[in-house]
Design an enzyme around this catalytic site. Structure first.
Site, short mmCIF file in Angstrom:
data_model
loop_
_atom_site.label_atom_id
_atom_site.label_comp_id
_atom_site.label_asym_id
_atom_site.label_seq_id
_atom_site.Cartn_x
_atom_site.Cartn_y
_atom_site.Cartn_z
N PHE A 1 0.85 -1.19 0.00
CA PHE A 1 0.00 0.00 0.00
C PHE A 1 0.89 1.25 0.00
O PHE A 1 1.82 1.34 0.80
CB PHE A 1 -0.90 -0.03 1.24
CG PHE A 1 -2.02 0.96 1.21
CD1 PHE A 1 -3.22 0.65 0.58
CD2 PHE A 1 -1.87 2.20 1.79
CE1 PHE A 1 -4.26 1.57 0.56
CE2 PHE A 1 -2.91 3.13 1.76
CZ PHE A 1 -4.10 2.81 1.14
N ASP B 1 1.84 -5.14 8.49
CA ASP B 1 0.64 -4.31 8.42
C ASP B 1 -0.56 -5.25 8.27
O ASP B 1 -0.64 -6.02 7.30
CB ASP B 1 0.73 -3.35 7.23
CG ASP B 1 -0.39 -2.32 7.23
OD1 ASP B 1 -1.49 -2.66 7.71
OD2 ASP B 1 -0.17 -1.20 6.74
N TYR C 1 -11.03 0.89 10.38
CA TYR C 1 -12.26 1.19 9.62
C TYR C 1 -12.56 0.18 8.53
O TYR C 1 -13.53 0.32 7.81
CB TYR C 1 -12.22 2.61 9.05
CG TYR C 1 -10.98 2.97 8.25
CD1 TYR C 1 -10.83 2.54 6.95
CD2 TYR C 1 -9.98 3.75 8.81
CE1 TYR C 1 -9.71 2.87 6.21
CE2 TYR C 1 -8.84 4.08 8.09
CZ TYR C 1 -8.70 3.64 6.79
OH TYR C 1 -7.58 3.95 6.08
N LYS C 2 -11.71 -0.83 8.35
CA LYS C 2 -11.96 -1.82 7.31
C LYS C 2 -12.78 -2.98 7.91
O LYS C 2 -13.94 -2.81 8.22
CB LYS C 2 -10.64 -2.27 6.68
CG LYS C 2 -10.00 -1.12 5.89
CD LYS C 2 -8.60 -1.41 5.41
CE LYS C 2 -8.05 -0.22 4.63
NZ LYS C 2 -6.60 -0.21 4.53
N ARG D 1 -12.31 -4.92 -7.44
CA ARG D 1 -12.01 -5.50 -6.13
C ARG D 1 -13.30 -5.74 -5.35
O ARG D 1 -14.13 -4.84 -5.23
CB ARG D 1 -11.10 -4.50 -5.40
CG ARG D 1 -10.30 -5.07 -4.27
CD ARG D 1 -9.30 -4.04 -3.78
NE ARG D 1 -9.95 -2.90 -3.15
CZ ARG D 1 -9.45 -2.26 -2.09
NH1 ARG D 1 -8.29 -2.62 -1.57
NH2 ARG D 1 -10.08 -1.24 -1.57
C1 LIG Z 1 -6.00 0.96 4.38
C2 LIG Z 1 -4.54 0.84 4.55
C3 LIG Z 1 -3.81 1.85 5.17
C4 LIG Z 1 -4.51 3.11 5.58
O1 LIG Z 1 -3.71 3.99 6.28
P1 LIG Z 1 -4.35 5.29 6.93
O2 LIG Z 1 -3.26 5.85 7.72
O3 LIG Z 1 -5.55 4.84 7.70
O4 LIG Z 1 -4.79 6.18 5.82
C5 LIG Z 1 -2.45 1.66 5.36
N1 LIG Z 1 -1.84 0.53 4.95
C6 LIG Z 1 -2.52 -0.47 4.33
C7 LIG Z 1 -1.81 -1.69 3.91
C8 LIG Z 1 -3.88 -0.33 4.10
O5 LIG Z 1 -4.55 -1.29 3.47
#
Ligand SMILES: *Cc1c(COP(=O)(O)O)cnc(C)c1O
Length: 452
Positions: free
Chosen positions: A129, A198, A223-224, A411
């Site tokens: 990401f 992560d 939030y996921k 997705r």
């Molecule tokens: C959704 C996601 C994030 C989100 O980071 P924020 O700091 O909440 O914007 C970070 N890393 C991964 C791998 C994600 O899927």
């Protein structure tokens, strides 16, 4: 081929089917985007309203003690711990994933600097990401490290004597491919390399056992799959053998051993509390707490193992139905079919080809390269297909390819807490219709929005 009636029978037999009633799903919506923003639990509005009107409105400052505000990052963290193979007291819900990643990477680099000062590299995946890569890149610049990006199949060979840290996302956000956390961690440790995981697409989605895997650091998203609401606090876990070795760099007063002593010097709290920085958002933490309660409601029904079994059954069914019912439309599968390598989402690729008649005006002259360098130019149609599905109430999302290794992706996330087998059948039926009627070619589905 699985029929609609068979899917309905699967829902009837599903021991987790009652959990859907804990969520407020808008009528007519098949929500396959819980991997991006989870659904609101029914309990959330009243709990958040109580936090605002009673805890804040009436009790005011007393709520720091009386309502347990001050310890809420830890009490919410204890619930997250149950989902990721950590113990109570080892997790705090705080800040964002990006910020938590900065804190743990920095602490990990401090450990590496003391234990192995000649190691000057962080290895990660090129398709990680972006925020993870940006944070690591900035930190590398500041600390004189080098960020090395590799493809998944190159990870093993990249674990060399000059590497301090391996930073991976457990389940890839684009493809849904999942790493074997225990095996990869063991391979890194064998070379003297620390691991940072992560769990943004893992916590609440797939079983995770940080303790058994002997991971070093982990962060994740609220939030996921944890259904904590937009911008919910994220979380951070540190292996207890590392927690007290170093300060993390955002050494604010909430990470202090005695914040209300108001001493001028910083004395870090023992344990994971030192990974906090400043005052935390109580209204958001309350919403995240509700999301966790809804996930933990699966515990008496088999917990993460039961959720995982259902998630695999849902994603298997989706893959099979797309193959059976949507053949000949240029769709491919980006998600591994092996269960051990799949998260809780399915990503379909879409190729530009004869099955995608060009939109008027969108096709460059024959042979001209597009900005993305796609052979033949033009558009895969993946974005428009997703938009057409959303208009029909089937909510997934689109992630752009790079025109080279990665194709455009449609997705679909499957949150087993609230998605059923009939939902999968209906989603694929809508996809089939969108493709067969070329509905996706309508101009309104080809207008790009800021958030895809
Ligand atoms: C959704 C996601 C994030 C989100 O980071 P924020 O700091 O909440 O914007 C970070 N890393 C991964 C791998 C994600 O899927």
């Amino acid at each position: 081929m699985t029929s609609l009636a068979q899917c309905q029978a699967l829902d009837q037999q599903d021991p987790l089917r009652g959990l859907r009633d804990l969520f407020d799903l808008p009528p007519g919506v098949i929500y396959l985007d819980g991997n991006s923003l989870g659904v609101m639990p029914k309990a959330t509005p009243a709990r958040v309203a109580d936090c605002v009107t009673r805890e804040w409105g009436t009790d005011l400052i007393q709520s720091w003690n009386k309502a347990g505000w001050f310890n809420r990052p830890q009490s919410v963290g204890d619930k997250i711990a149950r989902l990721i193979g950590a113990s109570a007291g080892q997790v705090v819900a705080t800040d964002s994933t990006s910020i938590n990643l900065f804190k743990v990477l920095s602490a990990a680099l401090n450990i590496a600097a003391e234990d192995a000062p000649r190691r000057k590299r962080i290895v990660s995946e090129r398709s990680n990401f972006p925020t993870d890569l940006y944070i690591a890149e900035a930190l590398c610049k500041e600390r004189g490290f080098e960020l090395v990006l590799v493809e998944p199949e190159e990870i093993a060979a990249s674990l060399t004597a000059d590497v301090a840290l391996l930073m991976l996302t457990h389940v890839n956000y684009r493809t849904g491919a999942m790493h074997d956390m225990a095996a990869v961690t063991a391979a890194a440790h064998a070379e003297g390399i620390l691991t940072v995981w992560d769990l943004a697409h893992s916590a609440g989605a797939v079983p995770v056992d940080l303790t058994a895997a002997k991971a070093d650091f982990a962060v994740g998203c609220g939030y996921k799959y944890l259904n904590g609401g937009p911008g919910a606090p994220a979380f951070v876990w540190v292996n207890p053998m590392h927690t007290d070795r170093f300060w993390q760099p955002l050494a604010g007063w909430w990470g202090h051993a005695t914040p209300f002593a108001f001493t001028p010097d910083y004395q870090p709290a023992a344990g994971i509390t030192r990974y906090m920085c400043g005052t935390q958002p109580m209204i958001s933490l309350t919403a995240l707490d509700c999301g966790l309660d809804a996930t933990l409601a699966a515990e008496p029904l088999g917990g993460m193992a039961a959720l995982r079994a259902k998630s695999l059954a849902l994603t298997d069914l989706f893959i099979q139905l797309v193959e059976d019912r949507c053949a000949g439309h240029g769709l491919g599968l980006a998600t591994p079919s092996a269960h051990g390598q799949r998260g809780s989402q399915v990503c379909l690729t879409r190729e530009y080809g004869p099955h995608t008649p060009p939109l008027r005006g969108s096709l460059p002259p024959e042979g001209a390269a597009t900005a993305l360098g796609r052979p033949g130019g033009g558009d895969s149609g993946a974005y428009a297909i997703v938009q057409a599905l959303i208009a029909r109430g089937v909510v997934g999302d689109f992630r752009a390819g790079d025109g080279q290794r990665h194709k455009d992706i449609l997705r679909f996330g499957f949150t087993p807490l609230y998605i059923g087998f009939e939902d999968v059948w209906s989603a694929v039926e809508h996809l089939r219709q969108v493709l067969e009627t070329n509905e996706w070619q309508r101009p309104e589905f080809n207008q790009k929005h800021a958030v895809t």
